[in-house]
Structure formats: C-alpha cells, structure tokens
Design a protein around this motif. Structure first.
Motif, PDB file in Angstrom:
ATOM      1  N   THR A   1       0.280   5.428   1.087  1.00  0.00           N
ATOM      2  CA  THR A   1      -0.634   6.291   1.827  1.00  0.00           C
ATOM      3  C   THR A   1       0.035   7.630   2.079  1.00  0.00           C
ATOM      4  O   THR A   1       1.246   7.687   2.277  1.00  0.00           O
TER       5      THR A   1
ATOM      6  N   GLY B   1      -2.360   8.160   5.975  1.00  0.00           N
ATOM      7  CA  GLY B   1      -2.517   7.031   6.891  1.00  0.00           C
ATOM      8  C   GLY B   1      -3.831   6.287   6.743  1.00  0.00           C
ATOM      9  O   GLY B   1      -4.017   5.227   7.331  1.00  0.00           O
TER      10      GLY B   1
ATOM     11  N   LYS C   1      -5.111  -2.502   7.306  1.00  0.00           N
ATOM     12  CA  LYS C   1      -5.131  -3.228   8.582  1.00  0.00           C
ATOM     13  C   LYS C   1      -6.506  -3.817   8.858  1.00  0.00           C
ATOM     14  O   LYS C   1      -6.619  -4.967   9.286  1.00  0.00           O
TER      15      LYS C   1
ATOM     16  N   TYR D   1       0.815  -1.210   0.000  1.00  0.00           N
ATOM     17  CA  TYR D   1       0.000   0.000   0.000  1.00  0.00           C
ATOM     18  C   TYR D   1       0.854   1.267   0.000  1.00  0.00           C
ATOM     19  O   TYR D   1       1.985   1.271   0.456  1.00  0.00           O
TER      20      TYR D   1
ATOM     21  N   LEU E   1       1.489  -6.827   5.706  1.00  0.00           N
ATOM     22  CA  LEU E   1       1.292  -5.442   5.270  1.00  0.00           C
ATOM     23  C   LEU E   1       2.653  -4.857   4.903  1.00  0.00           C
ATOM     24  O   LEU E   1       3.581  -4.887   5.714  1.00  0.00           O
TER      25      LEU E   1
ATOM     26  N   LYS F   1      -3.382   2.840   4.994  1.00  0.00           N
ATOM     27  CA  LYS F   1      -2.780   1.896   5.937  1.00  0.00           C
ATOM     28  C   LYS F   1      -3.851   1.388   6.902  1.00  0.00           C
ATOM     29  O   LYS F   1      -3.923   0.190   7.188  1.00  0.00           O
ATOM     30  N   LYS F   2      -4.685   2.288   7.386  1.00  0.00           N
ATOM     31  CA  LYS F   2      -5.765   1.898   8.297  1.00  0.00           C
ATOM     32  C   LYS F   2      -6.713   0.920   7.606  1.00  0.00           C
ATOM     33  O   LYS F   2      -7.081  -0.111   8.178  1.00  0.00           O
TER      34      LYS F   2
ATOM     35  N   PRO G   1       4.410  -1.400   3.374  1.00  0.00           N
ATOM     36  CA  PRO G   1       4.339  -0.039   2.817  1.00  0.00           C
ATOM     37  C   PRO G   1       5.128   0.016   1.518  1.00  0.00           C
ATOM     38  O   PRO G   1       6.157  -0.646   1.368  1.00  0.00           O
TER      39      PRO G   1
END
Length: 163
Positions: free
Chosen positions: A9, A12, A19, A7, A31, A15-16, A33
């Motif tokens: 972002t 954020g 999750k 992902y 996960l 990312k949320k 980044p």
C-alpha cells in the motif's frame, strides 16, 4: 484454515481494505505488509491472498518483486487476489499488470475493491490536488459489495474444505 493477506500500500487504502476483508472471513487471518513478507510466510499458510494498489497506473515495485521471486510457491498454493484502483478502469488488464497473467489465471478469485480518497489525508500537495479535483458528491469510497462478495467466496471455500 490459516490465511495470509500479503499486501502493499502507498496510501493505506489497501491495508484498510485488507482489514475489512479479514473481519469478514471465518478463518485465522494474518495481515502481512509486503515489507515484512518472506518466502517462509507462504509456506506457513493454507491460503494466500495478495493485495496491491495502482497509483498513476503503477503497482508498488516491492509487490511485483515479491510475486516474481515467489511465483513457483504461489502457483502451488491456493491464491486469491485483490487490488485497489479506479473501478472504471480495465480491471482484467490491471489485475494482469499488478499480479501477472499466470497468477490471475490460476487464482480462485480476483477482484477490484475500488479505491478511496480522503482529501484531509496525505501530504500538503496531495491534499490540494484532492480538494481541487473532488467535490463532496464524487469522493470515491471502497466498494463494500465487492469486498462482501470476495469474503463470501472465500468463506464458501472454507466451508467446503471443512465438510
């Protein structure tokens, strides 16, 4: 089954969303980044979920470069896509802009999880803008129904592979 959610972002929210999604899928999820994603990441996983967000109509350049640099490998893997942006916008057009039309067509599922704004987060200018444009009745939140549908679809794919 090993699944990677790669992902990008800026605020954020993606990312949320990643999750939340990872907690709903019945598989081993990693996960990653976009800044830490390598080409080798794609080879270690059975299924790839790519995620990005649109901010002022643009997606993060790091995600676009990662996708274009790994298109061959991505086209050979099972892929799912989600983005975070205004739900009123043209989702299909934004998916194509974010991930490329070729990747969207070959993906198992693609979706828009909406977006959210926390008027108490961000830098000073972002907070002022958010508070000016939002009232307590119209603060956007992630579309949990869309996340649930996406997770259910992935879980059904996993169940079919196991049977």
């Amino acid at each position: 089954m090993k699944i990677a959610i790669i992902y990008s972002t800026s605020s954020g929210i993606t990312k949320k969303a990643a999750k939340i999604l990872s907690n709903k899928i019945k598989a081993k999820i990693q996960l990653i980044p976009i800044e830490k994603a390598k080409t080798a990441c794609l080879l270690k996983y059975d299924f790839i979920i790519l995620a990005g967000s649109l901010y002022h109509g643009k997606v993060q350049g790091t995600l676009k470069r990662y996708i274009s640099g790994n298109m061959g490998t991505l086209m050979e893997k099972p892929v799912a896509l989600f983005m975070n942006c205004d739900e009123k916008s043209n989702t299909k057009s934004h998916l194509n802009k974010t991930f490329s039309e070729q990747l969207v067509k070959s993906s198992f599922i693609s979706s828009n999880f909406g977006y959210e704004i926390n008027p108490d987060e961000g830098n000073f200018i972002d907070k002022i803008k958010a508070k000016k444009t939002l009232s307590s009745e119209n603060i956007p939140v992630l579309n949990m129904d869309e996340i649930d549908k996406f997770a259910s679809y992935i879980n059904n794919l996993i169940d079919k592979r196991i049977e």
